[in-house]
Write a protein that holds these residues in place. Structure first.
Motif, mmCIF file in Angstrom:
data_model
loop_
_atom_site.group_PDB
_atom_site.id
_atom_site.type_symbol
_atom_site.label_atom_id
_atom_site.label_comp_id
_atom_site.label_asym_id
_atom_site.label_seq_id
_atom_site.Cartn_x
_atom_site.Cartn_y
_atom_site.Cartn_z
ATOM 1 N N TRP A 140 0.601 -1.244 -0.165
ATOM 2 C CA TRP A 140 0.107 -0.046 0.440
ATOM 3 C C TRP A 140 1.233 1.247 0.174
ATOM 4 O O TRP A 140 2.058 1.100 0.709
ATOM 5 C CB TRP A 140 -0.847 -0.189 0.439
ATOM 6 C CG TRP A 140 -2.159 -0.784 1.194
ATOM 7 C CD1 TRP A 140 -1.738 -2.041 2.063
ATOM 8 C CD2 TRP A 140 -2.923 -1.153 0.140
ATOM 9 N NE1 TRP A 140 -2.802 -3.006 1.802
ATOM 10 C CE2 TRP A 140 -3.901 -2.373 1.087
ATOM 11 C CE3 TRP A 140 -3.735 -0.116 -0.605
ATOM 12 C CZ2 TRP A 140 -4.986 -2.424 -0.100
ATOM 13 C CZ3 TRP A 140 -4.872 -0.459 -1.124
ATOM 14 C CH2 TRP A 140 -5.642 -1.848 -1.269
ATOM 15 N N GLY A 141 0.288 2.476 -0.224
ATOM 16 C CA GLY A 141 0.642 3.890 -0.414
ATOM 17 C C GLY A 141 1.805 3.837 -1.270
ATOM 18 O O GLY A 141 1.922 2.932 -2.458
ATOM 19 N N ARG A 145 4.520 0.949 -3.067
ATOM 20 C CA ARG A 145 4.628 0.373 -3.874
ATOM 21 C C ARG A 145 5.516 1.367 -4.938
ATOM 22 O O ARG A 145 6.027 0.394 -5.938
ATOM 23 C CB ARG A 145 3.152 0.869 -4.608
ATOM 24 C CG ARG A 145 2.183 0.652 -4.077
ATOM 25 C CD ARG A 145 0.785 0.113 -4.746
ATOM 26 N NE ARG A 145 -0.836 -0.597 -4.431
ATOM 27 C CZ ARG A 145 -1.574 -0.999 -4.169
ATOM 28 N NH1 ARG A 145 -1.915 0.253 -5.866
ATOM 29 N NH2 ARG A 145 -2.647 -1.286 -4.311
ATOM 30 N N SER A 166 -6.223 -1.905 3.561
ATOM 31 C CA SER A 166 -4.998 -0.463 3.973
ATOM 32 C C SER A 166 -5.504 -0.304 4.862
ATOM 33 O O SER A 166 -6.880 -0.292 5.237
ATOM 34 C CB SER A 166 -4.907 0.426 2.430
ATOM 35 O OG SER A 166 -6.376 1.052 2.381
ATOM 36 N N THR A 168 -6.007 2.838 5.896
ATOM 37 C CA THR A 168 -7.544 3.651 5.215
ATOM 38 C C THR A 168 -8.585 2.354 4.809
ATOM 39 O O THR A 168 -9.384 2.986 4.519
ATOM 40 C CB THR A 168 -7.621 4.631 4.176
ATOM 41 O OG1 THR A 168 -6.779 4.510 3.426
ATOM 42 C CG2 THR A 168 -6.337 5.490 5.081
ATOM 43 N N LYS A 170 -9.434 0.216 2.384
ATOM 44 C CA LYS A 170 -9.161 0.036 0.658
ATOM 45 C C LYS A 170 -8.774 -1.459 0.429
ATOM 46 O O LYS A 170 -8.185 -1.920 1.620
ATOM 47 C CB LYS A 170 -8.340 1.555 -0.092
ATOM 48 C CG LYS A 170 -8.262 2.317 -0.061
ATOM 49 C CD LYS A 170 -7.430 2.913 -1.033
ATOM 50 C CE LYS A 170 -7.338 4.882 -0.751
ATOM 51 N NZ LYS A 170 -8.372 5.121 -1.422
ATOM 52 N N LEU A 172 -6.816 -4.755 -1.783
ATOM 53 C CA LEU A 172 -5.833 -4.994 -2.537
ATOM 54 C C LEU A 172 -7.182 -5.341 -3.525
ATOM 55 O O LEU A 172 -7.576 -6.223 -4.176
ATOM 56 C CB LEU A 172 -5.383 -5.808 -2.563
ATOM 57 C CG LEU A 172 -3.528 -5.908 -3.441
ATOM 58 C CD1 LEU A 172 -2.743 -4.802 -3.136
ATOM 59 C CD2 LEU A 172 -3.296 -7.748 -3.247
ATOM 60 N N SER A 193 0.296 7.990 -4.564
ATOM 61 C CA SER A 193 -1.484 7.522 -4.183
ATOM 62 C C SER A 193 -1.651 8.772 -3.076
ATOM 63 O O SER A 193 -1.527 9.932 -2.817
ATOM 64 C CB SER A 193 -0.516 6.333 -3.127
ATOM 65 O OG SER A 193 0.271 7.276 -1.386
ATOM 66 N N HIS A 196 -4.143 6.389 0.965
ATOM 67 C CA HIS A 196 -4.157 4.600 0.812
ATOM 68 C C HIS A 196 -3.586 3.810 2.112
ATOM 69 O O HIS A 196 -3.983 3.361 3.136
ATOM 70 C CB HIS A 196 -2.375 3.799 0.153
ATOM 71 C CG HIS A 196 -2.907 3.441 -0.950
ATOM 72 N ND1 HIS A 196 -2.019 2.951 -1.787
ATOM 73 C CD2 HIS A 196 -4.205 4.294 -2.187
ATOM 74 C CE1 HIS A 196 -2.876 2.472 -3.101
ATOM 75 N NE2 HIS A 196 -3.820 3.365 -3.160
ATOM 76 N N THR A 197 -2.338 5.200 2.964
ATOM 77 C CA THR A 197 -1.850 4.451 4.051
ATOM 78 C C THR A 197 -2.207 5.845 5.190
ATOM 79 O O THR A 197 -2.598 5.835 6.825
ATOM 80 C CB THR A 197 -0.703 4.719 4.132
ATOM 81 O OG1 THR A 197 -0.093 5.365 3.756
ATOM 82 C CG2 THR A 197 0.107 3.501 3.045
#
Length: 261
Positions: A140-141, A145, A166, A168, A170, A172, A193, A196-197
């Motif tokens: 994530w984030g 990535r 994630s 937050t 989300k 995958l 992003s 994401h985090t």
């Protein structure tokens, strides 16, 4: 390989990795559901890891998070690294140009994690008071990535298999889509992003390579969404990329990543 064929060391690693990937405290039930392990097994592993200070339990809600010993191990590795000692000099320059918090994240390949190796904060009054700088997973984030895009396919598949939602919330992407998104990151040279985090945050991250062309770290600049405008993205990418290229050259990088060979 099925979990009943895996040893307790591997199962313990999966628990630690899941906690780092989540970026938030997790209950035993959440870990059991995510890893598809019996609750009793997860409980025994958490109790053992807690005795070693690899994880610790929040006394208020009884959820678990990375412990002090895990952080000490991670940061002792980082302090011995040329990446950390050489990377600080470019952090301040990135912040001065963007007035955004910038972090140098170092890859710990044995654990599929990145850990903080250096931080420079912006002076903006609306910037983050605090950002979670605990070890992070790679799914994530922009940070995770940007690094994962330059790792072998076997690592990508392992990270995807072990990834939960994630921090937050989300979900995958399907594996094929996940790999396609990583390929795009690899081609364009950076990851971007939104939320994401960290909720209400945007981030740009650019990989840093060692002398043999393998990814070793990344620089990441983060802004609150309240300060971010789409027109700012181009400059963020350019400034962070310039810093990452300078550090890569300092580390002996010749210009071709191992993932591209």
């Amino acid at each position: 390989m099925k979990d009943d064929l895996l040893g307790p060391v591997v199962r313990a690693f999966r628990v630690v990795n899941a906690m780092a990937e989540a970026g938030e405290d997790l209950s035993g039930k959440q870990l059991s559901d995510q890893l598809e392990l019996p609750p009793s097994t997860v409980h025994r592993l958490l109790q053992l890891l807690a005795k070693l200070d690899i994880v610790e339990q929040n006394p208020d809600d009884h959820k678990y998070r990375p412990g002090s010993q895990l952080l000490r191990i991670a940061f002792s590795i980082v302090r011995r690294s040329d990446v950390a000692s050489m990377g600080d000099k470019y952090l301040r320059g990135i912040v001065d140009e963007l007035n955004a918090t910038c972090v140098l994240w170092m890859l710990i390949p044995e654990a599929d994690l990145v850990v903080t190796a250096g931080v420079a904060r912006s002076s903006h009054p609306l910037d983050f008071v605090d950002i979670a700088f605990a070890p992070r997973g790679l799914a994530w984030g922009a940070v995770g990535r940007a690094v994962l895009a330059h790792l072998p396919d076997s690592v990508v598949e392992r990270v995807a298999q072990n990834a939960g939602p994630s921090p937050t919330g989300k979900a995958l992407e399907p594996l094929d889509e996940f790999k396609a998104n990583l390929a795009q990151i690899r081609e364009q040279g950076y990851a971007f992003s939104e939320g994401h985090t960290i909720s209400e945050a945007v981030g740009v991250a650019v990989p840093i390579f060692g002398h043999n062309g393998t990814v070793v770290a990344c620089y990441a600049a983060t802004l609150p969404m309240s300060r971010f405008k789409p027109a700012m993205k181009k400059k963020m990418v350019e400034v962070v990329t310039a810093g990452a290229r300078k550090l890569s050259l300092d580390l002996g990088y010749s210009g071709t990543s191992a993932a591209a060979k």
